[in-house]
Design a protein around this motif. Structure first.
Motif, short mmCIF file in Angstrom:
data_model
loop_
_atom_site.label_atom_id
_atom_site.label_comp_id
_atom_site.label_asym_id
_atom_site.label_seq_id
_atom_site.Cartn_x
_atom_site.Cartn_y
_atom_site.Cartn_z
N VAL A 37 -45.51 36.35 44.20
CA VAL A 37 -44.97 37.72 44.10
C VAL A 37 -44.12 38.03 45.33
N MET A 38 -44.61 37.63 46.53
CA MET A 38 -43.84 37.90 47.74
C MET A 38 -42.52 37.15 47.72
N LEU A 39 -42.55 35.88 47.26
CA LEU A 39 -41.31 35.11 47.16
C LEU A 39 -40.32 35.81 46.24
N ASN A 40 -40.82 36.36 45.13
CA ASN A 40 -39.93 37.02 44.19
C ASN A 40 -39.35 38.29 44.77
N ALA A 41 -40.14 39.01 45.58
CA ALA A 41 -39.62 40.20 46.23
C ALA A 41 -38.45 39.81 47.15
N ALA A 42 -38.63 38.72 47.89
CA ALA A 42 -37.55 38.27 48.76
C ALA A 42 -36.33 37.87 47.94
N ASN A 43 -36.56 37.22 46.79
CA ASN A 43 -35.45 36.84 45.92
C ASN A 43 -34.66 38.06 45.48
N LEU A 44 -35.39 39.12 45.12
CA LEU A 44 -34.72 40.34 44.66
C LEU A 44 -33.83 40.90 45.77
N ALA A 45 -34.35 40.89 47.00
CA ALA A 45 -33.54 41.39 48.12
C ALA A 45 -32.30 40.51 48.31
N PHE A 46 -32.48 39.19 48.18
CA PHE A 46 -31.33 38.28 48.31
C PHE A 46 -30.24 38.61 47.29
N VAL A 47 -30.65 38.77 46.02
CA VAL A 47 -29.65 39.01 44.98
C VAL A 47 -28.99 40.38 45.18
N ALA A 48 -29.80 41.38 45.62
CA ALA A 48 -29.23 42.71 45.84
C ALA A 48 -28.17 42.66 46.93
N PHE A 49 -28.49 41.95 48.03
CA PHE A 49 -27.51 41.87 49.12
C PHE A 49 -26.30 41.05 48.71
N ALA A 50 -26.52 40.03 47.87
CA ALA A 50 -25.38 39.23 47.40
C ALA A 50 -24.40 40.10 46.64
N ARG A 51 -24.93 41.03 45.81
CA ARG A 51 -24.01 41.89 45.07
C ARG A 51 -23.33 42.89 46.00
N ARG A 52 -24.11 43.43 46.96
CA ARG A 52 -23.53 44.46 47.81
C ARG A 52 -22.39 43.90 48.65
N ASN A 53 -22.58 42.68 49.19
CA ASN A 53 -21.53 42.11 50.03
C ASN A 53 -20.52 41.30 49.24
N GLY A 54 -20.77 41.13 47.93
CA GLY A 54 -19.80 40.41 47.12
C GLY A 54 -19.71 38.94 47.44
N VAL A 55 -20.76 38.35 48.03
CA VAL A 55 -20.75 36.92 48.31
C VAL A 55 -21.79 36.24 47.42
N ALA B 38 -40.78 38.15 34.17
CA ALA B 38 -39.76 38.26 33.13
C ALA B 38 -38.92 39.52 33.33
N THR B 39 -39.57 40.65 33.67
CA THR B 39 -38.79 41.86 33.91
C THR B 39 -37.95 41.72 35.18
N LEU B 40 -38.46 40.95 36.15
CA LEU B 40 -37.65 40.70 37.34
C LEU B 40 -36.39 39.92 36.96
N GLY B 41 -36.53 39.02 36.00
CA GLY B 41 -35.34 38.32 35.50
C GLY B 41 -34.33 39.29 34.93
N ALA B 42 -34.81 40.27 34.16
CA ALA B 42 -33.91 41.28 33.60
C ALA B 42 -33.25 42.08 34.71
N LEU B 43 -34.00 42.36 35.78
CA LEU B 43 -33.41 43.10 36.91
C LEU B 43 -32.31 42.27 37.58
N PHE B 44 -32.50 40.95 37.67
CA PHE B 44 -31.44 40.10 38.19
C PHE B 44 -30.20 40.21 37.31
N GLY B 45 -30.43 40.33 36.01
CA GLY B 45 -29.30 40.52 35.10
C GLY B 45 -28.56 41.81 35.41
N LEU B 46 -29.30 42.88 35.74
CA LEU B 46 -28.67 44.14 36.11
C LEU B 46 -27.86 44.00 37.39
N LEU B 47 -28.23 43.04 38.24
CA LEU B 47 -27.57 42.87 39.53
C LEU B 47 -26.39 41.89 39.45
#
Lengths: 100, 165
Positions: A37-55, B38-47
Protein backbone atom coordinates in the motif's frame (compact mmCIF):
# COMPACT_ATOMS: atom_id res chain seq x y z
CA UNK A 1 -8.73 19.16 -15.06
CA UNK A 2 -8.37 17.88 -11.50
CA UNK A 3 -5.74 19.73 -9.44
CA UNK A 4 -2.61 17.75 -8.76
CA UNK A 5 -2.85 18.56 -5.07
CA UNK A 6 -5.93 16.35 -4.64
CA UNK A 7 -3.91 13.39 -5.81
CA UNK A 8 -1.08 14.33 -3.48
CA UNK A 9 -3.46 14.47 -0.53
CA UNK A 10 -4.87 11.06 -1.49
CA UNK A 11 -1.34 9.73 -1.79
CA UNK A 12 -0.42 11.00 1.68
CA UNK A 13 -3.59 9.51 3.11
CA UNK A 14 -2.85 6.12 1.54
CA UNK A 15 0.71 6.20 2.83
CA UNK A 16 -0.43 6.95 6.38
CA UNK A 17 -3.04 4.19 6.18
CA UNK A 18 -0.30 1.83 5.05
CA UNK A 19 1.82 2.80 8.04
CA UNK A 20 -1.16 2.24 10.37
CA UNK A 21 -1.80 -1.17 8.85
CA UNK A 22 1.86 -2.10 9.18
CA UNK A 23 1.94 -1.14 12.85
CA UNK A 24 -1.45 -2.50 13.88
CA UNK A 25 -1.53 -5.85 12.10
CA UNK A 26 0.18 -8.90 13.58
CA UNK A 27 0.21 -11.16 10.55
CA UNK A 28 3.47 -11.11 8.56
CA UNK A 29 1.52 -11.42 5.32
CA UNK A 30 -0.74 -8.47 6.11
CA UNK A 31 2.26 -6.39 7.15
CA UNK A 32 3.74 -7.19 3.77
CA UNK A 33 0.49 -6.07 2.10
CA UNK A 34 0.75 -2.81 4.04
CA UNK A 35 4.18 -2.24 2.49
CA UNK A 36 2.56 -2.66 -0.93
CA UNK A 37 0.00 0.00 0.00
CA UNK A 38 2.83 2.41 0.86
CA UNK A 39 4.57 1.65 -2.44
CA UNK A 40 1.34 2.41 -4.28
CA UNK A 41 0.93 5.70 -2.45
CA UNK A 42 4.41 6.67 -3.61
CA UNK A 43 3.51 5.60 -7.15
CA UNK A 44 0.47 7.86 -7.10
CA UNK A 45 2.63 10.81 -6.05
CA UNK A 46 5.10 9.99 -8.85
CA UNK A 47 2.39 9.95 -11.51
CA UNK A 48 0.78 13.13 -10.14
CA UNK A 49 4.08 15.01 -10.28
CA UNK A 50 4.80 13.60 -13.74
CA UNK A 51 1.58 15.17 -15.01
CA UNK A 52 2.11 18.45 -13.21
CA UNK A 53 5.61 18.96 -14.60
CA UNK A 54 4.76 17.45 -17.97
CA UNK A 55 7.71 15.03 -17.88
CA UNK A 56 7.43 11.33 -18.57
CA UNK A 57 10.26 10.24 -16.27
CA UNK A 58 7.85 9.97 -13.34
CA UNK A 59 5.80 7.34 -15.14
CA UNK A 60 8.95 5.45 -16.12
CA UNK A 61 9.97 5.45 -12.45
CA UNK A 62 6.58 3.99 -11.54
CA UNK A 63 7.12 1.27 -14.13
CA UNK A 64 10.42 0.35 -12.49
CA UNK A 65 8.89 0.49 -9.01
CA UNK A 66 6.15 -1.93 -10.07
CA UNK A 67 8.65 -4.41 -11.53
CA UNK A 68 10.87 -4.27 -8.46
CA UNK A 69 7.79 -4.65 -6.25
CA UNK A 70 6.87 -7.81 -8.14
CA UNK A 71 10.35 -9.24 -7.56
CA UNK A 72 10.24 -8.18 -3.93
CA UNK A 73 6.84 -9.82 -3.44
CA UNK A 74 8.09 -13.12 -4.86
CA UNK A 75 11.18 -13.25 -2.63
CA UNK A 76 9.36 -11.92 0.45
CA UNK A 77 6.54 -14.43 0.16
CA UNK A 78 9.07 -17.23 -0.20
CA UNK A 79 10.76 -16.05 2.99
CA UNK A 80 7.41 -15.89 4.81
CA UNK A 81 6.68 -19.43 3.64
CA UNK A 82 10.06 -20.53 5.00
CA UNK A 83 9.36 -18.83 8.34
CA UNK A 84 6.03 -20.63 8.52
CA UNK A 85 7.68 -23.99 7.85
CA UNK A 86 10.22 -23.46 10.61
CA UNK A 87 8.11 -21.75 13.27
CA UNK A 88 4.61 -22.99 12.36
CA UNK A 89 3.32 -19.42 12.72
CA UNK A 90 3.27 -16.17 10.78
CA UNK A 91 2.41 -13.89 13.70
CA UNK A 92 5.08 -11.27 14.17
CA UNK A 93 4.66 -11.42 17.96
CA UNK A 94 5.55 -15.10 18.11
CA UNK A 95 8.72 -14.77 16.06
CA UNK A 96 11.02 -13.42 18.74
CA UNK A 97 14.16 -15.47 18.29
CA UNK A 98 16.35 -12.38 18.09
CA UNK A 99 14.90 -10.71 21.16
CA UNK A 100 17.46 -12.31 23.49
CA UNK B 1 -17.54 15.22 -14.06
CA UNK B 2 -13.88 14.32 -13.55
CA UNK B 3 -14.06 15.63 -9.98
CA UNK B 4 -17.02 13.35 -9.18
CA UNK B 5 -15.13 10.42 -10.68
CA UNK B 6 -12.05 11.33 -8.64
CA UNK B 7 -13.96 11.45 -5.36
CA UNK B 8 -15.80 8.20 -6.12
CA UNK B 9 -12.56 6.38 -6.97
CA UNK B 10 -10.59 7.76 -4.06
CA UNK B 11 -13.39 6.84 -1.65
CA UNK B 12 -13.30 3.29 -3.03
CA UNK B 13 -9.51 3.22 -2.76
CA UNK B 14 -9.36 4.47 0.82
CA UNK B 15 -12.31 2.23 1.71
CA UNK B 16 -10.44 -0.75 0.32
CA UNK B 17 -7.42 -0.04 2.50
CA UNK B 18 -9.67 0.50 5.53
CA UNK B 19 -11.40 -2.80 4.83
CA UNK B 20 -8.00 -4.46 4.61
CA UNK B 21 -7.07 -3.04 8.03
CA UNK B 22 -10.37 -3.88 9.69
CA UNK B 23 -11.09 -7.36 8.36
CA UNK B 24 -9.92 -10.25 10.52
CA UNK B 25 -9.49 -12.84 7.80
CA UNK B 26 -6.23 -12.33 5.83
CA UNK B 27 -7.88 -13.61 2.64
CA UNK B 28 -10.52 -10.86 2.88
CA UNK B 29 -7.74 -8.35 3.53
CA UNK B 30 -6.05 -9.36 0.30
CA UNK B 31 -9.33 -9.14 -1.64
CA UNK B 32 -10.04 -5.66 -0.24
CA UNK B 33 -6.62 -4.64 -1.42
CA UNK B 34 -7.38 -5.93 -4.93
CA UNK B 35 -10.29 -3.45 -5.00
CA UNK B 36 -8.02 -0.70 -3.75
CA UNK B 37 -5.30 -1.35 -6.34
CA UNK B 38 -7.80 -1.63 -9.19
CA UNK B 39 -9.31 1.76 -8.33
CA UNK B 40 -5.79 3.15 -8.05
CA UNK B 41 -5.30 1.98 -11.62
CA UNK B 42 -8.37 3.98 -12.63
CA UNK B 43 -6.93 7.01 -10.83
CA UNK B 44 -3.74 6.63 -12.88
CA UNK B 45 -5.99 6.73 -15.92
CA UNK B 46 -7.40 10.05 -14.67
CA UNK B 47 -3.82 11.33 -14.40
CA UNK B 48 -3.11 10.90 -18.14
CA UNK B 49 -1.13 7.71 -17.57
CA UNK B 50 -3.00 5.00 -19.49
CA UNK B 51 0.01 2.71 -19.76
CA UNK B 52 0.72 2.83 -16.03
CA UNK B 53 -2.99 2.29 -15.36
CA UNK B 54 -3.03 -0.92 -17.39
CA UNK B 55 0.24 -2.11 -15.83
CA UNK B 56 -1.16 -1.40 -12.37
CA UNK B 57 -4.29 -3.46 -12.99
CA UNK B 58 -2.49 -6.36 -14.67
CA UNK B 59 0.59 -6.64 -12.47
CA UNK B 60 -0.54 -5.29 -9.10
CA UNK B 61 -4.22 -6.17 -8.91
CA UNK B 62 -3.63 -9.28 -10.98
CA UNK B 63 -0.26 -10.94 -10.59
CA UNK B 64 1.03 -9.75 -7.23
CA UNK B 65 -2.25 -10.14 -5.37
CA UNK B 66 -2.78 -13.60 -6.86
CA UNK B 67 0.69 -14.50 -5.58
CA UNK B 68 -0.37 -13.31 -2.13
CA UNK B 69 -3.56 -15.35 -2.30
CA UNK B 70 -1.61 -18.46 -3.32
CA UNK B 71 0.67 -18.08 -0.31
CA UNK B 72 -2.34 -17.43 1.91
CA UNK B 73 -3.73 -20.77 0.78
CA UNK B 74 -0.57 -22.55 1.95
CA UNK B 75 -0.79 -21.04 5.43
CA UNK B 76 -3.70 -21.99 7.70
CA UNK B 77 -5.95 -18.99 8.25
CA UNK B 78 -8.08 -17.92 11.16
CA UNK B 79 -5.62 -18.76 13.91
CA UNK B 80 -6.62 -17.54 17.34
CA UNK B 81 -5.30 -14.08 18.05
CA UNK B 82 -2.31 -14.07 20.35
CA UNK B 83 -3.36 -13.46 23.94
CA UNK B 84 -0.93 -10.63 24.56
CA UNK B 85 -2.51 -7.26 25.25
CA UNK B 86 -1.91 -4.87 22.39
CA UNK B 87 -4.44 -2.12 22.92
CA UNK B 88 -1.85 0.34 24.20
CA UNK B 89 0.36 -0.47 21.24
CA UNK B 90 -2.51 0.10 18.80
CA UNK B 91 -3.30 3.49 20.30
CA UNK B 92 0.37 4.43 20.21
CA UNK B 93 0.73 3.42 16.58
CA UNK B 94 -2.37 5.38 15.54
CA UNK B 95 -0.99 8.43 17.36
CA UNK B 96 2.35 8.02 15.58
CA UNK B 97 0.54 7.74 12.26
CA UNK B 98 -1.42 10.92 13.00
CA UNK B 99 1.89 12.68 13.64
CA UNK B 100 3.22 11.38 10.33
CA UNK B 101 0.06 12.56 8.56
CA UNK B 102 0.42 16.02 10.05
CA UNK B 103 4.02 16.13 8.87
CA UNK B 104 3.16 15.01 5.34
CA UNK B 105 0.31 17.49 4.96
CA UNK B 106 2.38 20.29 6.44
CA UNK B 107 5.04 19.71 3.82
CA UNK B 108 2.35 19.42 1.14
CA UNK B 109 0.58 22.61 2.12
CA UNK B 110 3.06 24.78 0.24
CA UNK B 111 2.29 23.06 -3.06
CA UNK B 112 -1.44 22.53 -2.62
CA UNK B 113 -2.45 25.51 -4.74
CA UNK B 114 -0.15 24.80 -7.68
CA UNK B 115 -1.87 23.68 -10.84
CA UNK B 116 0.75 22.97 -13.48
CA UNK B 117 0.57 23.36 -17.22
CA UNK B 118 -1.79 21.24 -19.32
CA UNK B 119 0.00 18.22 -20.75
CA UNK B 120 0.56 17.77 -24.49
CA UNK B 121 -1.51 15.42 -26.62
CA UNK B 122 -0.56 11.75 -26.33
CA UNK B 123 1.21 12.22 -22.99
CA UNK B 124 1.76 8.93 -21.17
CA UNK B 125 0.70 6.75 -24.10
CA UNK B 126 2.32 3.42 -24.80
CA UNK B 127 4.36 4.86 -27.67
CA UNK B 128 5.80 7.70 -25.61
CA UNK B 129 6.64 5.42 -22.67
CA UNK B 130 8.15 2.83 -24.99
CA UNK B 131 10.40 5.41 -26.66
CA UNK B 132 11.49 6.65 -23.24
CA UNK B 133 12.15 3.13 -21.94
CA UNK B 134 14.10 1.89 -24.94
CA UNK B 135 16.15 5.04 -25.58
CA UNK B 136 16.89 6.93 -22.36
CA UNK B 137 16.31 4.10 -19.92
CA UNK B 138 17.59 1.13 -21.88
CA UNK B 139 20.18 -0.02 -19.34
CA UNK B 140 17.86 0.24 -16.31
CA UNK B 141 15.23 -1.61 -18.32
CA UNK B 142 17.61 -4.46 -19.11
CA UNK B 143 18.82 -4.59 -15.49
CA UNK B 144 15.18 -4.99 -14.42
CA UNK B 145 15.04 -8.28 -16.29
CA UNK B 146 18.10 -9.42 -14.33
CA UNK B 147 16.37 -8.45 -11.08
CA UNK B 148 13.27 -10.43 -12.03
CA UNK B 149 15.43 -13.41 -12.97
CA UNK B 150 17.29 -13.26 -9.64
CA UNK B 151 13.98 -13.00 -7.76
CA UNK B 152 12.60 -15.99 -9.67
CA UNK B 153 15.61 -18.18 -8.88
CA UNK B 154 15.73 -16.95 -5.29
CA UNK B 155 12.06 -17.62 -4.66
CA UNK B 156 12.33 -21.14 -6.07
CA UNK B 157 15.45 -21.94 -4.06
CA UNK B 158 13.94 -20.53 -0.85
CA UNK B 159 10.56 -22.20 -1.12
CA UNK B 160 11.88 -25.58 -2.31
CA UNK B 161 11.57 -28.40 0.18
CA UNK B 162 15.04 -29.64 1.11
CA UNK B 163 15.69 -33.33 1.53
CA UNK B 164 18.41 -32.85 4.14
CA UNK B 165 17.54 -29.86 6.32
Amino acid sequence: MIPTSWFLVLSGLLFVLGVVAFLVKKDLLIMFLAVEVMLNAANLAFVAFARRNGVLEGQVAVFFIITVAAAEAAVGLAIILLVFRRKKTVKADDISGLRG
Amino acid sequence: MAAILFFFLSALCVGGVLGMILSRNPAYSALWLVLSFATLGALFGLLDAPFIAVVQVIIYAGAIMVLFLFVLMMIPLGQAPSPRKRRAFTVLSVLLALGLAAEIFLSLSASLAAHGAPVPEGFGGVGEIGRKLFRDFLYPFEITSLIIMAALVGAIILAKKRKHP
